[in-house]
Motif scaffolding. Structure first.
Motif, PDB file in Angstrom:
ATOM      1  N   GLN A 154       0.890  -1.049  -0.042  1.00 17.96           N
ATOM      2  CA  GLN A 154       0.149  -0.124   0.086  1.00 17.96           C
ATOM      3  C   GLN A 154       0.828   1.172   0.198  1.00 17.96           C
ATOM      4  O   GLN A 154       2.218   1.268   0.374  1.00 17.96           O
ATOM      5  N   ASP A 155       0.392   2.272  -0.441  1.00 19.03           N
ATOM      6  CA  ASP A 155       1.124   3.627  -0.267  1.00 19.03           C
ATOM      7  C   ASP A 155      -0.201   4.730   0.060  1.00 19.03           C
ATOM      8  O   ASP A 155      -0.973   4.867  -0.660  1.00 19.03           O
ATOM      9  N   SER A 161      -1.974   6.275   6.243  1.00 17.56           N
ATOM     10  CA  SER A 161      -2.923   6.953   5.356  1.00 17.56           C
ATOM     11  C   SER A 161      -3.774   7.759   5.988  1.00 17.56           C
ATOM     12  O   SER A 161      -4.580   8.673   5.556  1.00 17.56           O
ATOM     13  N   ASP A 162      -4.435   7.212   7.294  1.00 15.74           N
ATOM     14  CA  ASP A 162      -5.383   8.073   7.973  1.00 15.74           C
ATOM     15  C   ASP A 162      -4.830   9.103   9.082  1.00 15.74           C
ATOM     16  O   ASP A 162      -5.133   9.412  10.037  1.00 15.74           O
ATOM     17  N   ASN A 163      -3.440   9.204   9.144  1.00 14.20           N
ATOM     18  CA  ASN A 163      -2.419   9.832   9.928  1.00 14.20           C
ATOM     19  C   ASN A 163      -2.129  11.424   9.335  1.00 14.20           C
ATOM     20  O   ASN A 163      -1.269  11.471   8.490  1.00 14.20           O
ATOM     21  N   PRO A 196      -9.491   3.571  -3.326  1.00  6.94           N
ATOM     22  CA  PRO A 196      -9.501   4.193  -1.920  1.00  6.94           C
ATOM     23  C   PRO A 196     -10.551   3.422  -1.102  1.00  6.94           C
ATOM     24  O   PRO A 196     -11.643   3.017  -1.807  1.00  6.94           O
ATOM     25  N   GLY A 197     -10.487   3.274   0.008  1.00  6.59           N
ATOM     26  CA  GLY A 197     -11.246   2.581   0.855  1.00  6.59           C
ATOM     27  C   GLY A 197     -11.042   0.972   0.836  1.00  6.59           C
ATOM     28  O   GLY A 197     -11.899   0.354   1.599  1.00  6.59           O
ATOM     29  N   ASN A 198     -10.285   0.537   0.117  1.00 11.83           N
ATOM     30  CA  ASN A 198      -9.954  -1.054   0.132  1.00 11.83           C
ATOM     31  C   ASN A 198      -9.313  -1.233   1.313  1.00 11.83           C
ATOM     32  O   ASN A 198      -8.811  -0.318   2.191  1.00 11.83           O
ATOM     33  N   SER A 199      -8.880  -2.718   1.799  1.00 11.35           N
ATOM     34  CA  SER A 199      -8.411  -3.188   2.784  1.00 11.35           C
ATOM     35  C   SER A 199      -9.191  -2.892   4.203  1.00 11.35           C
ATOM     36  O   SER A 199      -8.423  -2.462   5.187  1.00 11.35           O
ATOM     37  N   LYS A 204     -12.453   6.033   5.988  1.00  4.98           N
ATOM     38  CA  LYS A 204     -10.907   6.799   6.652  1.00  4.98           C
ATOM     39  C   LYS A 204     -10.121   7.137   5.686  1.00  4.98           C
ATOM     40  O   LYS A 204      -9.471   7.995   6.051  1.00  4.98           O
ATOM     41  N   THR A 205     -10.120   6.703   4.188  1.00  2.00           N
ATOM     42  CA  THR A 205      -9.487   7.096   3.085  1.00  2.00           C
ATOM     43  C   THR A 205      -9.983   8.597   2.628  1.00  2.00           C
ATOM     44  O   THR A 205      -8.860   9.223   1.909  1.00  2.00           O
TER      45      THR A 205
END
Length: 356
Positions: A154-155, A161-163, A196-199, A204-205
């Protein structure tokens, strides 16, 4: 299907609501429908693949200085040229940039020189919510036998990603790359965020997704920007992506009839369409049926997988084969490493449809 119809209702409402709101907040930033259509009319029919050289397990191994492999890239893009493909979707990674920003951009330029030599334009992808959560620079893992994308990263990853504290470096990365290549005609489009929003991230994305669109608009590259819709129940993400993309991109791994329904309702947004992921043989998403339909509908067609290699994408997402034997039916990918077509009838069809 009910979920898709719900998204369709949102899409139909968007020209009167969401899109106007987006334009009011940021005047003259999202391309007009007319501008998008004019741009698309200037392109030949777009057909290609999601590309990573067979010698790289993930985006970091592709772009880090020690493992960047222009010889393999050159050879394998030659396979693409040979069947008439004219675009490749290529994932970047901010950690490779962070190691050496100037070297990273030089490698991007070298890649573009190679792709251009083969008549192939590039769609670069910035961020990605798929597969392994914690990317690390340096030597990358070896493939796990028989496991699809066992080393893909991931990147920026999870929980990065949510920080919000990571935003300054991510903003600097996106703007640095965009400014360097903002007017580069070898680049077709900027794909700002893959799935976006996977995993299990879901909304949150959304903050990072909104930020990357803002950063891109501040640079204002000459190429269009987009982020592909891919799962119909992510309604808030879908609304934002469709309202803020210059050209609509999407993923669809369904058979031809269901895929056509997706095309028909996305066309109601009035913008050009590019499918940036399709083709999974066991799921009946096939070149033989889907690709002719996409050409008839004038939709760009970019399939997942090109040359079988370290990504292990000949194996299915959810069907590992720990013994590492070749599956009876490849999930993705078109060529073996030596350039031999896995199914010659497929490459012959691609040649026919591209006029090669």
């Amino acid at each position: 299907m009910q979920t898709k119809l719900k998204v369709l209702a949102l899409a139909l409402a968007m020209p009167l609501g969401m899109r106007v709101m987006a334009q009011q907040k940021a005047p003259a930033q999202v391309w007009s429908e007319a501008k998008a259509k004019t741009w698309y009319a200037q392109q030949q029919w777009l057909v290609g693949a999601d590309f990573i050289p067979s010698t790289a397990i993930n985006q970091l191994e592709m772009w880090q200085a020690d493992t960047f492999d222009p010889k393999t890239i050159d050879r394998e893009l030659g396979y693409a040229q040979g069947i008439g493909m004219n675009v490749m979707r290529v994932f970047l990674h901010h950690l490779a940039w962070e190691q050496d920003p100037e070297g990273f951009k030089k490698r991007m330029d070298e890649y573009l020189a190679i792709s251009s030599k083969h008549g192939v334009k590039t769609m670069f992808v910035f961020f990605d919510d798929c597969w392994n959560k914690v990317p690390k620079a340096g030597k990358q893992p070896e493939p796990k036998p028989g496991i699809h994308n066992s080393g893909w990263m991931q990147d920026p990853g999870q929980p990065a990603s949510d920080n919000a504290a990571n935003s300054p470096v991510l903003e600097k990365y996106v703007k640095d790359v965009l400014k360097r290549f903002a007017n580069d005609k070898r680049i077709l489009l900027w794909d700002l965020y893959n799935e976006p929003g996977n995993s299990d991230k879901g909304n949150k994305t959304l903050p990072l997704l909104k930020s990357v669109f803002k950063w891109a608009r501040q640079v204002n590259p000459s190429q269009p920007v987009s982020a592909g819709v891919w799962r119909w129940d992510l309604e808030e993400l879908n609304k934002f992506q469709i309202a803020n993309s210059d050209v609509i991109t999407y993923h669809d791994y369904t058979p031809e009839a269901e895929h056509l329904k997706t095309v028909q309702f996305l066309k109601m947004n009035g913008r050009p369409l590019i499918c940036t992921e399709y083709m999974a043989r066991p799921r009946n998403s096939l070149f033989g049926t889907v690709l002719p339909m996409l050409k008839k509908e004038n939709v760009g067609a970019i399939n997942w997988g090109f040359v079988s290699g370290k990504t292990n994408t000949i194996y299915a997402w959810d069907t590992p084969m720990p013994d590492g034997k070749e599956p009876k039916l490849w999930f993705h990918d078109i060529f073996r490493k030596d350039g031999t077509a896995y199914i010659p009838e497929e490459t012959n069809l691609i040649k026919k449809l591209t006029g090669r």
